[in-house]
Design an enzyme around this catalytic site. Structure first.
Site, PDB file in Angstrom:
ATOM      1  N   ASP A  45       5.084   3.453   6.244  1.00 41.24           N
ATOM      2  CA  ASP A  45       3.930   4.281   5.879  1.00 41.24           C
ATOM      3  C   ASP A  45       3.763   5.344   6.952  1.00 41.24           C
ATOM      4  O   ASP A  45       4.745   5.743   7.571  1.00 41.24           O
ATOM      5  CB  ASP A  45       2.676   3.411   5.721  1.00 41.24           C
ATOM      6  CG  ASP A  45       1.716   3.971   4.663  1.00 41.24           C
ATOM      7  OD1 ASP A  45       1.267   5.117   4.832  1.00 41.24           O
ATOM      8  OD2 ASP A  45       1.421   3.276   3.687  1.00 41.24           O
ATOM      9  N   HIS A  63       6.226   7.920   6.657  1.00 44.02           N
ATOM     10  CA  HIS A  63       5.522   8.893   5.824  1.00 44.02           C
ATOM     11  C   HIS A  63       4.951  10.022   6.680  1.00 44.02           C
ATOM     12  O   HIS A  63       4.021  10.706   6.268  1.00 44.02           O
ATOM     13  CB  HIS A  63       4.405   8.214   5.032  1.00 44.02           C
ATOM     14  CG  HIS A  63       4.900   7.280   3.971  1.00 44.02           C
ATOM     15  ND1 HIS A  63       4.061   6.658   3.080  1.00 44.02           N
ATOM     16  CD2 HIS A  63       6.148   6.853   3.658  1.00 44.02           C
ATOM     17  CE1 HIS A  63       4.769   5.882   2.265  1.00 44.02           C
ATOM     18  NE2 HIS A  63       6.039   5.995   2.601  1.00 44.02           N
TER      19      HIS A  63
END
Length: 475
Positions: free
Chosen positions: A282, A305
């Protein structure tokens, strides 16, 4: 008489020379002794020093009663080895009580050290290490520290939302050459976790999973040297803190591990994150509402991310984020690069952002502002929004994943993004020769230099409704 005068002259010269050489010798061996107990952590090059945090409430002189000395204590009265309090360190036995006892002992003395020694694999259950404590407390992890292996081993009575919590501390250091191992695999495999299908889509269903390390309502915190890996959810989280220094840490979990943000900040001010490596499933670093004066330098991020501000303004809430700097950083093989994401319907602002000297390597959405962030297909359109303004992108270079344009400014229909500055931005496709055009919607700004790809979609000047916004939504 002349002989006597000569002897007297020789005596005077010898006396002067002897005194001179004695003073020179003394000067050569003179030194200033350092103050006892003062530590000098390596300054993270090249960042400037953090702003001084406001002084917290006075710490009570003795928050815990002094326990009886444990057998086998270190010669230093300030070092409390958890094995002296009964920790086994075999990776199987529950060492929670030993860590709690060592913490209480170290908390009660100045410059106390909780030591988890090298060679030990210590398993403890969900624990809150709370203050206030005497000044200079250190948690020195040189071995391995880990939670129970998965939800089935997690004690029923324990909180499943967090594992290690450091609460109400001031001047605390968490450091060492050891590893915090999260044993996250069995949590990631829960059917309620989001899983990405072969077509890139994902289905999500919230379920309780622990954040591995949480700092809550604490000031002047330092985390350095540690390896933190495989968290069930967020690796490290700071809530309501002020004065945070993170230096030379490594955070890692698999690329597809869900919700494993590396470092998350919420309602936290005066933060420095330096010289660290984060790869996870993430956001590398995520910055939530209530954060200001955050300096990020020398970070290698990815796969991940990217670095995100947000999401902000969910459920029509107000969000305020300001003075965020990201410099001298590498982002590689990531779903996003530098991202600002806000929900429709929120209020507040994101302002004074500087992204400078960033190297992109095969990144999807290198530069993105998304004011239509939504986690489902049924988010309704709303007129209010968190305002984004005073954002600079300088010397952003590298390659992008061709599945999406490298620059994307999707700003609110009613609350425009303003004063965006682009300078020396050069982003080329990782594969092929076709350069994708940037996307802009209601975004105002300027190019100080020509960019690659050319960004001709930024609007000049400022929107007419700017003054009305400032009077209603300012932070």
């Amino acid at each position: 008489m002349r002989r006597l005068s000569g002897i007297l002259v020789i005596y005077i010269i010898s006396t002067v020379l002897f005194g001179h050489f004695t003073n020179v010798a003394r000067a050569r061996y003179h030194y200033h002794k350092g103050r006892h107990g003062v530590t000098h952590p390596l300054p993270p090059p090249p960042p400037p020093p953090l702003e001084t945090a406001n002084p917290p409430d006075q710490v009570p002189s003795d928050p815990y009663p002094s326990p009886d000395p444990a057998p086998g204590d270190s010669d230093s009265g300030c070092v409390f080895d958890v094995t002296s309090f009964g920790a086994v360190g075999d990776g199987s036995c529950d060492d929670t009580a030993a860590f709690q006892d060592a913490w209480k002992a170290a908390c009660a003395v100045e410059s106390g050290v909780v030591l988890a020694p090298e060679g030990g694999v210590f398993k403890i259950t969900s624990t809150i290490f709370s203050g206030p404590c005497k000044p200079g407390l250190v948690f020195q992890l040189d071995g391995v520290l880990m939670p129970p292996d998965g939800p089935e081993e997690w004690p029923e009575k324990d909180n499943k939302n967090q594992w290690l919590v450091f609460y109400r501390l001031d001047g605390f250091t968490f450091s060492g050459k050891g590893t915090v191992e999260g044993n996250g695999q069995k949590w990631w495999d829960l059917p309620c976790k989001p899983h990405r299908g072969p077509d890139g889509s994902s289905s999500s269903g919230p379920c309780a999973s622990p954040t591995m390390i949480r700092f809550f309502m604490s000031n002047n915190i330092e985390v350095k040297g540690l390896r933190i890996q495989n968290s069930p959810q967020f690796h490290m989280k700071f809530d309501g803190c002020q004065g945070v220094l993170i230096n030379e840490i490594q955070i890692s979990s698999p690329k597809l591990s869900p919700n494993t943000d590396g470092i998350h900040l919420g309602n936290t001010r005066s933060v420095g994150i330096y010289n660290s490596v984060v790869s996870n499933g993430d956001d590398c670093i995520s910055i939530g509402t209530g954060c200001s004066d955050v300096d990020i330098q020398g970070v290698t991020c990815g796969p991940s991310h990217g670095i995100s501000i947000g999401s902000l303004g969910v459920h029509n809430s107000q969000a305020c984020v300001s003075n965020i700097t990201v410099r001298n950083t590498v982002i590689r093989d990531s779903d996003n690069g530098l991202r600002v994401k806000t929900w429709q319907g929120g209020t507040g602002s994101v302002s004074n952002l500087l992204f400078e000297n960033i190297q992109m390597e095969n990144v999807l959405n290198c530069i993105i502002v998304d004011q239509y962030y939504c986690q489902s297909k049924d988010c309704r359109n709303e007129t209010s929004a968190v305002k984004v303004f005073d954002v600079e992108y300088r010397n952003i270079k590298g390659t992008y994943d061709v599945r999406s344009p490298p620059i994307h400014f999707a700003c609110s229909d009613t609350v425009a993004c303003t004063n965006i500055t682009m300078s020396e931005v050069e982003l080329l496709p990782e594969e092929g020769e076709l350069v994708d055009d940037p996307f802009c919607w209601n975004a105002y700004g300027k190019q100080e230099t020509l960019t690659i790809p050319p960004i001709d979609c930024l609007l000049d000047g400022s929107p007419v409704v700017e003054e009305a916004y400032d009077s209603n939504y300012g932070c």
